[in-house]
Design an enzyme around this catalytic site. Structure first.
Site, PDB file in Angstrom:
ATOM      1  N   GLY A 247     -15.898  32.876   6.495  1.00 37.22           N
ATOM      2  CA  GLY A 247     -15.531  34.246   6.134  1.00 37.22           C
ATOM      3  C   GLY A 247     -14.607  34.843   7.172  1.00 37.22           C
ATOM      4  O   GLY A 247     -13.922  34.120   7.916  1.00 37.22           O
ATOM      5  N   SER A 248     -14.615  36.177   7.232  1.00 35.49           N
ATOM      6  CA  SER A 248     -13.646  36.853   8.091  1.00 35.49           C
ATOM      7  C   SER A 248     -14.021  36.747   9.569  1.00 35.49           C
ATOM      8  O   SER A 248     -15.186  36.514   9.918  1.00 35.49           O
ATOM      9  CB  SER A 248     -13.567  38.332   7.705  1.00 35.49           C
ATOM     10  OG  SER A 248     -14.777  38.966   8.062  1.00 35.49           O
ATOM     11  N   GLY A 252     -17.698  37.098  11.145  1.00 32.52           N
ATOM     12  CA  GLY A 252     -18.079  35.924  11.935  1.00 32.52           C
ATOM     13  C   GLY A 252     -18.513  36.297  13.341  1.00 32.52           C
ATOM     14  O   GLY A 252     -19.417  35.699  13.916  1.00 32.52           O
ATOM     15  N   GLU A 269     -16.297  29.102  10.407  1.00 34.99           N
ATOM     16  CA  GLU A 269     -14.989  28.803   9.805  1.00 34.99           C
ATOM     17  C   GLU A 269     -14.390  30.147   9.449  1.00 34.99           C
ATOM     18  O   GLU A 269     -14.579  30.659   8.346  1.00 34.99           O
ATOM     19  CB  GLU A 269     -15.153  27.957   8.534  1.00 34.99           C
ATOM     20  CG  GLU A 269     -15.772  26.606   8.738  1.00 34.99           C
ATOM     21  CD  GLU A 269     -14.909  25.645   9.535  1.00 34.99           C
ATOM     22  OE1 GLU A 269     -13.727  25.960   9.791  1.00 34.99           O
ATOM     23  OE2 GLU A 269     -15.439  24.596   9.912  1.00 34.99           O
ATOM     24  N   CYS A 303      -8.086  29.422   3.419  1.00 40.78           N
ATOM     25  CA  CYS A 303      -8.079  29.609   4.882  1.00 40.78           C
ATOM     26  C   CYS A 303      -6.901  28.854   5.466  1.00 40.78           C
ATOM     27  O   CYS A 303      -6.394  29.200   6.526  1.00 40.78           O
ATOM     28  CB  CYS A 303      -9.344  29.044   5.507  1.00 40.78           C
ATOM     29  SG  CYS A 303     -10.799  29.844   4.910  1.00 40.78           S
TER      30      CYS A 303
HETATM   31  C1  UN1 Z   1     -10.993  27.076   2.968  1.00 41.49           C
HETATM   32  O1  UN1 Z   1     -10.005  27.680   2.610  1.00 41.49           O
HETATM   33  O2  UN1 Z   1     -11.999  27.666   3.414  1.00 41.49           O
HETATM   34  O3  UN1 Z   1      -7.753  22.239   3.168  1.00 41.49           O
HETATM   35  C2  UN1 Z   1     -11.147  25.609   2.854  1.00 41.49           C
HETATM   36  C3  UN1 Z   1      -7.827  22.908   2.132  1.00 41.49           C
HETATM   37  C4  UN1 Z   1      -9.096  22.784   1.322  1.00 41.49           C
HETATM   38  C5  UN1 Z   1     -10.209  23.512   1.971  1.00 41.49           C
HETATM   39  C6  UN1 Z   1      -9.914  24.911   2.377  1.00 41.49           C
HETATM   40  N1  UN1 Z   1      -9.435  21.397   1.180  1.00 41.49           N
HETATM   41  O4  UN1 Z   1      -6.945  23.649   1.773  1.00 41.49           O
END
Ligand code: UN1
Length: 516
Positions: A247-248, A252, A269, A303
């Protein structure tokens, strides 16, 4: 698959045995009347309701944790390969349900059909990985300095762990954590995002059916509810040995501080603000495709989305104008329709954040080269669509140091590779990065200690789209966690160093004598 949304809604609910109101708590069985709020799951494609979920609060939390603790006792009676066997059976069932689960992911999060199914494929892949791993939970053996002594290390399960996931990878990130943790011997409580709650329920229906039919302990629980309420309870609860949070950065930080206060473990993450350097030695067509995918896939809500490109001034004009051309051609719209590459943002707050970021970037000296506005799609007026956007920036500014979950790409120009790397590393986040070049020296510089400061560094491919086989995670504000492949499994275990004296005396280390 039908692209008619009202028809699709009915089809999906039936296929996945979802009701118009569903329980959002699973603790060895679905709880009939959870005590929290009832929330509507809304499709971002047209802004209409899909189905409702009764979520949990404090009393459900207790029930879930107690059930998880009981399941842990049972789980410990199985060997790791026996635990792997359950994950194998789940993986097989996911193969059968890939399309139906993919549809609910698309409907609920707005991913394109292939990306929705890709989400489930990622679960299948990590299941296979975890099954193999269940026979490879290796520790090291060390040479003891003491006569007739043996030293080795073993990895033991942690117990109950909590997994808090985000809407953008609503089921695969759960499986990255849960399948690996399960073979290590942990049991998992899942707190999914309220924006992708039906996906979580559908996955749990499939997973728990496999568990019941094959008489395994109830090692997976579901605990829907408010992020701050459930997240805080989990973070403060010493019975939850590890909290894996996606999350953010802001949330986090709270999770991290709360868990650290009780010396629990975390895997974080958090945000990414991923950059790609495009050098004058790049293969231009390949780089254009890589940047386009990295920046626009999942409507910029990964992400790992490419949010910044740093382009050599020698090719800047050519590269950027070609990229703008691609942005103009890309089809935005109903993600279930063939040919559409960019679906909606998740909700109206995301659209507000997009507008705000474009406004701030312009104020900070940026020039919008393409996009920059909300998009209206005929027949989907209630959906949350925006135009994929490129903004040329004169320098690194505050907005370019933030992660905006939208398809906005900031473009910078550079003269030397040192300068490019400086711009690249100038943001607080450190998840993913890439360089497009055919020059060995440039590539090695980027991968050296003076190069990318991120957890993921790619050459001639996008920042997004990682495979499950590598350890996934990032540095700096991204939080330092590692999930998924490689030896990330070690985060779900406690390491124990073992010394065994099989001799008849007690020789001491460091030559110490203690004769009694
Ligand atoms: C995410 O955005 O939290 O590498 C994970 C990627 C994907 C996973 C992203 N396999 O873009």
């Amino acid at each position: 698959m039908s692209t008619d949304l009202s028809k699709l809604r009915g089809e999906i609910l039936k296929e996945l045995s979802l009701n118009s109101i569903n329980s959002g708590i699973y603790a060895g069985g679905w709880v009939k009347k959870p005590s929290g709020r009832t929330v509507q799951s809304i499709s971002p494609i047209d802004g209409k309701n899909i189905a409702a979920v009764m979520t949990g609060s404090k009393s459900d939390y207790e029930l879930v944790v107690r059930n998880a603790e009981r399941a842990y006792e049972e789980w410990l009676k199985l060997t790791p390969p026996q635990r792997g066997e359950l994950v194998r059976l789940i993986g097989n069932e996911l193969r059968k349900e890939k399309q139906s689960l993919g549809k609910i992911v698309s409907l609920e999060t707005g991913k394109t059909t292939v990306e929705g199914e890709g989400e489930i494929q990622e679960m299948i892949d990590i299941a296979d990985f975890a099954v193999g791993l269940s026979r490879q939970l290796h520790g090291l053996q060390m040479a003891s300095e003491r006569y007739e002594h043996r030293m080795y290390e073993q990895y033991l399960p942690l117990g109950v762990i909590g997994v808090i996931t985000s809407f953008n990878f609503p089921s695969s990130v759960w499986s990255w954590n849960s399948f690996i943790a399960a073979v290590v011997g942990d049991v998992v409580i899942w707190k999914p995002s309220s924006k992708a709650i039906l996906t979580a329920i559908s996955v749990m229906k499939i997973v728990t059916k496999v568990i019941r039919e094959n008489h395994y302990p109830e090692v997976f629980s579901l605990l829907t509810g408010s992020g701050s309420e459930i997240g805080n309870m989990m973070s403060a609860d010493s019975r939850v040995k590890l909290v894996s949070f996606t999350g953010s950065v802001k949330s986090g930080r709270i999770v991290s501080e709360t868990v650290a206060r009780r010396f629990g473990k975390t895997i974080l993450e958090l945000g990414g603000n991923n950059g790609s350097i495009v050098t004058s030695k790049a293969n231009i067509p390949l780089s254009l495709k890589g940047v386009a995918f990295g920046s626009m896939a999942t409507a910029g809500q990964r992400c790992t989305t490419t949010r910044r490109i740093i382009v050599d001034e020698k090719i800047y004009k050519e590269f950027v104008s070609k990229l703008v051309g691609i942005y103009r051609m890309v089809k935005v719209g109903n993600p279930l329709e063939k040919g559409v590459l960019v679906g909606p943002l998740i909700d109206d707050t995301a659209v507000k954040n997009f507008n705000e970021a474009v406004k701030r970037a312009t104020k900070e000296g940026g020039k919008v080269l393409v996009g920059g506005k909300v998009a209206t799609i005929k027949g989907l007026e209630g959906g949350f669509f925006v135009q994929p956007t490129i903004i040329e920036m004169p320098k690194v500014t505050p907005i370019t140091c933030e992660e905006t979950f939208a398809p906005i790409l900031y473009v910078f120009k550079y003269k030397t590779l040192d300068e490019a790397i400086r711009i690249h590393n100038a943001v607080p986040q450190g998840l993913s990065s890439s360089i497009y070049t055919t020059d060995l020296g440039e590539e090695e510089m980027f991968l050296s200690a003076k190069g990318s400061d991120c957890g993921l560094a790619n050459v001639n491919t996008a920042t997004a789209g990682a495979e499950i086989g590598g350890a996934f995670g990032g540095e700096k504000d991204t939080g330092g966690g590692r999930e998924s492949g490689s030896d990330a499994w070690k985060s779900y275990a406690r390491r124990q160093t073992v010394t065994i004296n099989w001799g008849k005396d007690i020789p001491l280390a460091q030559g110490v004598k203690f004769d009694v």
